[in-house]
Design a protein around this motif. Sequence first.
Motif, mmCIF file in Angstrom:
data_model
loop_
_atom_site.group_PDB
_atom_site.id
_atom_site.type_symbol
_atom_site.label_atom_id
_atom_site.label_comp_id
_atom_site.label_asym_id
_atom_site.label_seq_id
_atom_site.Cartn_x
_atom_site.Cartn_y
_atom_site.Cartn_z
ATOM 1 N N SER A 1 -41.300 8.974 32.480
ATOM 2 C CA SER A 1 -40.405 8.167 30.985
ATOM 3 C C SER A 1 -39.987 6.544 31.565
ATOM 4 C CB SER A 1 -40.170 9.035 30.024
ATOM 5 O OG SER A 1 -38.947 9.141 30.416
ATOM 6 N N ALA A 2 -39.225 6.416 32.395
ATOM 7 C CA ALA A 2 -38.944 5.243 32.553
ATOM 8 C C ALA A 2 -38.031 5.245 33.679
ATOM 9 C CB ALA A 2 -37.391 5.692 31.565
ATOM 10 N N LEU A 3 -37.279 4.408 34.223
ATOM 11 C CA LEU A 3 -37.237 4.678 35.580
ATOM 12 C C LEU A 3 -35.752 2.882 35.365
ATOM 13 C CD1 LEU A 3 -35.948 5.021 38.481
ATOM 14 C CD2 LEU A 3 -37.807 2.886 38.966
ATOM 15 N N ALA A 4 -34.375 3.873 35.506
ATOM 16 C CA ALA A 4 -33.046 2.687 35.062
ATOM 17 C C ALA A 4 -32.833 2.964 37.253
ATOM 18 C CB ALA A 4 -32.031 3.408 34.553
ATOM 19 N N MET A 5 -33.235 1.226 37.080
ATOM 20 C CA MET A 5 -33.212 0.846 38.213
ATOM 21 C C MET A 5 -32.283 -0.508 38.890
ATOM 22 S SD MET A 5 -34.093 -2.045 40.350
ATOM 23 C CE MET A 5 -34.974 -2.394 39.777
ATOM 24 N N ALA A 6 -31.450 -0.470 39.100
ATOM 25 C CA ALA A 6 -29.986 -1.592 39.433
ATOM 26 C C ALA A 6 -30.116 -2.334 40.458
ATOM 27 C CB ALA A 6 -29.005 -1.703 39.097
ATOM 28 N N GLU B 1 -14.254 -5.906 32.157
ATOM 29 C CA GLU B 1 -15.105 -5.416 32.060
ATOM 30 C C GLU B 1 -16.493 -6.580 32.029
ATOM 31 O OE1 GLU B 1 -15.358 -2.240 30.421
ATOM 32 O OE2 GLU B 1 -13.243 -1.722 31.480
ATOM 33 N N ALA B 2 -17.725 -5.778 32.254
ATOM 34 C CA ALA B 2 -19.030 -6.019 32.113
ATOM 35 C C ALA B 2 -19.772 -6.174 31.047
ATOM 36 C CB ALA B 2 -19.561 -5.087 32.980
ATOM 37 N N PHE B 3 -19.747 -7.689 30.830
ATOM 38 C CA PHE B 3 -21.168 -7.702 29.867
ATOM 39 C C PHE B 3 -22.072 -8.447 29.531
ATOM 40 C CE2 PHE B 3 -19.320 -11.874 30.841
ATOM 41 C CZ PHE B 3 -19.741 -13.019 30.066
ATOM 42 N N THR B 4 -23.554 -7.702 29.036
ATOM 43 C CA THR B 4 -24.283 -8.594 29.462
ATOM 44 C C THR B 4 -24.910 -9.802 28.856
ATOM 45 O OG1 THR B 4 -25.607 -6.459 29.329
ATOM 46 C CG2 THR B 4 -26.780 -7.974 28.088
ATOM 47 N N ALA C 1 -43.837 2.558 31.050
ATOM 48 C CA ALA C 1 -44.777 2.247 31.468
ATOM 49 C C ALA C 1 -45.564 0.078 31.064
ATOM 50 C CB ALA C 1 -46.288 3.053 31.106
ATOM 51 N N SER C 2 -44.622 0.538 30.022
ATOM 52 C CA SER C 2 -44.916 -0.631 28.564
ATOM 53 C C SER C 2 -43.983 -1.760 28.465
ATOM 54 C CB SER C 2 -44.903 -0.723 26.917
ATOM 55 O OG SER C 2 -43.261 -0.129 27.519
ATOM 56 N N GLU C 3 -42.664 -1.928 29.796
ATOM 57 C CA GLU C 3 -42.103 -2.616 30.018
ATOM 58 C C GLU C 3 -41.002 -2.949 30.519
ATOM 59 O OE1 GLU C 3 -40.713 -3.682 25.296
ATOM 60 O OE2 GLU C 3 -39.185 -2.656 26.225
ATOM 61 N N LEU C 4 -40.259 -4.030 31.451
ATOM 62 C CA LEU C 4 -39.599 -3.811 32.044
ATOM 63 C C LEU C 4 -38.470 -4.868 31.249
ATOM 64 C CD1 LEU C 4 -39.210 -4.526 35.844
ATOM 65 C CD2 LEU C 4 -37.947 -5.605 34.678
ATOM 66 N N THR C 5 -36.934 -4.347 31.043
ATOM 67 C CA THR C 5 -36.453 -5.135 30.394
ATOM 68 C C THR C 5 -34.707 -4.925 31.468
ATOM 69 O OG1 THR C 5 -36.431 -3.942 28.665
ATOM 70 C CG2 THR C 5 -34.033 -4.987 28.541
ATOM 71 N N ALA C 6 -34.915 -5.846 32.214
ATOM 72 C CA ALA C 6 -33.528 -7.431 33.063
ATOM 73 C C ALA C 6 -32.515 -7.188 32.266
ATOM 74 C CB ALA C 6 -34.061 -8.139 34.069
ATOM 75 N N ARG C 7 -31.438 -6.977 32.238
ATOM 76 C CA ARG C 7 -30.270 -7.476 31.397
ATOM 77 C C ARG C 7 -28.961 -7.881 33.119
ATOM 78 N NH1 ARG C 7 -31.680 -2.094 30.191
ATOM 79 N NH2 ARG C 7 -30.839 -1.288 31.333
ATOM 80 N N PHE C 8 -28.972 -8.847 32.703
ATOM 81 C CA PHE C 8 -27.989 -8.998 33.161
ATOM 82 C C PHE C 8 -26.731 -9.100 33.559
ATOM 83 C CE2 PHE C 8 -31.982 -12.200 33.833
ATOM 84 C CZ PHE C 8 -32.444 -12.344 34.893
ATOM 85 N N ARG C 9 -25.935 -8.754 34.228
ATOM 86 C CA ARG C 9 -24.773 -7.744 33.532
ATOM 87 C C ARG C 9 -23.838 -8.841 34.292
ATOM 88 N NH1 ARG C 9 -22.913 -4.802 30.106
ATOM 89 N NH2 ARG C 9 -22.068 -3.211 31.103
ATOM 90 N N CYS C 10 -22.471 -9.041 33.536
ATOM 91 C CA CYS C 10 -21.542 -10.156 34.178
ATOM 92 C C CYS C 10 -20.644 -9.346 34.353
ATOM 93 C CB CYS C 10 -21.265 -11.194 33.921
ATOM 94 S SG CYS C 10 -23.084 -12.252 33.875
ATOM 95 N N VAL C 11 -19.297 -9.834 35.289
ATOM 96 C CA VAL C 11 -18.219 -9.668 35.582
ATOM 97 C C VAL C 11 -17.141 -11.424 34.864
ATOM 98 C CG1 VAL C 11 -17.607 -7.555 35.844
ATOM 99 C CG2 VAL C 11 -17.794 -9.929 37.674
ATOM 100 N N PRO C 12 -16.475 -11.627 34.004
ATOM 101 C CA PRO C 12 -15.491 -12.811 34.094
ATOM 102 C C PRO C 12 -14.526 -13.420 34.814
ATOM 103 C CG PRO C 12 -14.707 -11.112 32.397
ATOM 104 C CD PRO C 12 -16.067 -10.437 32.323
ATOM 105 N N VAL C 13 -13.924 -12.705 35.409
ATOM 106 C CA VAL C 13 -13.898 -12.800 36.544
ATOM 107 C C VAL C 13 -13.268 -11.268 37.499
ATOM 108 C CG1 VAL C 13 -11.251 -13.698 35.299
ATOM 109 C CG2 VAL C 13 -11.918 -11.676 35.709
ATOM 110 N N VAL C 14 -13.549 -11.922 38.807
ATOM 111 C CA VAL C 14 -13.375 -11.218 40.013
ATOM 112 C C VAL C 14 -11.593 -11.261 40.931
ATOM 113 C CG1 VAL C 14 -15.498 -11.584 40.327
ATOM 114 C CG2 VAL C 14 -14.714 -12.697 41.632
#
Length: 555
Positions: free
Chosen positions: A157-162, A502-505, A483-496
């Motif tokens: 039904s779905a694959l969570a991949m990073a 915290e991370a945000f999209t 099966a119907s779509e690939l959703t990509a979230r560009f996750r960021c941290v403001p400082v390293v």
Amino acid sequence: MDTTHQLPSRRTLIRGGLATGTVALAGAGLVVDSRPSAAAVIPAADPFTLGVASGDPEPDGFVIWTRLALDPLAADGLGGMPSATYQLNWQVASDDRFADVVKAGSVAAQPGWAHSVHVEVGGLRPGREYFYRFRLGKHLSPAGRAVTAPSATEMPSALAMAFVSCSNLPAGYFTAYGRLAEERPDLILHLGDYQYEGGGNGVGRNHAGPETKTLAGYRQRYAQYKSDPDLQAAHAAAPWLAVWDDHEVDNNYAGDIPEKVAETPTFLPRRAAAYRAYYENMPLRRSSEPDGPNLDLYRRVRWGRLANFHMLDTRQYRSDQACGDGYKDCPAADDPTRSLPGMEQERWLLDGFRASTARWDLLGQQVFFGQRDNNPTAATTVSMDAWDGYRASRQRVTQGWVDAGVRNPVVLTGDVHAHWASDLCLDYSAPGEVVGSELITSSITSGGNGYDSPTGQHPWAAWNPNLRFWTNLRGYVSTTITASELTARFRCVPVVTTPGAEAFTRAEFVIDDRVRGLRQTVDNPLPTTPSLRRSTPTDEQIVADTIREEAHGSD
């Protein structure tokens, strides 16, 4: 997992007659012996300081890994371990409390392999979550989580991949790894620059030892990185598919050619040391056990009928960069005899396209695939280290998936220390039909804190219409594939440069089944609270930073 690709027709031999196969690396003093040692007294201190990892999932199992180290920063690279063979017990369970142990056994941790172990667990059920751990005497390792691939006939039904890339320890804290671990994906792709070979100091985090050129140095460097709690958490959270880029060996190397010409006579022994240390520290199968300066890394992993992952090696077999490397207007980039992955790997990839029946075909690889011309005039000035510097090779690969009728081709990329999203074309000089998509992850830390642009656009996008999005913040890309779509979230941290952010999209894009091109659904610039506000650099600064980062790799 498809491991049937052909080995290189000509194995690279170390100059000076060093035999491949048996370990005979300078300064290593190694004798591989799996017999238990009479001197294998179980240490009093915890030897599982480098954590655990899993990788290369198949429908019936996966690899589990650990490496013993009492003193990870020991200069000899052996982690403060006695020169003895230890027998480790391992367990795989269906629950995180290990009440239902379904597989168990023992494995030898040998000094010749820096006390690393790779267990290929089989006989498990497809599409299931499992947990694993190791034991040495009274010492119990942390537990890791792994997932088996679905059966070949299943449409999950779905694959969570990073996917992630580029973690340079002196550049900052590995917070993004920790935030990724909290997502508990099914699969993590590491697309290269897992560690950096250079010496040097940073923001409270300094590399131990000088630039890595020996087996001891590479082993010490990996142990230092693997001591990081956020990296350990990411390894323990999910199985990895790992491939390398350049900094696992030497910046911008190409095949048997180092960055600095003067180092050519000693480069293949260095590459052999680096490849061995890479294998020792990654959850790889025995098919990737190194043979001197060779390591068979490219491979294909199937996720049921949903996805094929074509994991590429774009360093070991590549033609040398054209015109002296760098950003150039270079006709040699069109030479059809040159290849980025090497001709045999190209053929293997095209064969995979022709045989594919998957809903999604994803290329896990290292360097920018689509065009990025940095010159708005008629001249085409591009990076010779990326696919732009191997245009005929890129054309063959792209035409290959078009001719094969690949349903949904998506290229996944690291290397460039920024998030990008790009459409892919057959002809970038006269962009017409979009034939695929490229998603590029930023670095974990390389380049330091970075910055954001409220527009989400790089200056080059003005004359490169394929470039859809850019931010110079650090982070990773998190995807959900159905099966119907690939959703990509560009996750960021403001400082390293300080831990715990915290991370945000920052942005989200969707690729719809059988629809070429990217559809943006979220645009969320960096919050402008006083603690996070930074001045936005000029276009000239952005371009200069982009070129500098990619040329020198933050060393």
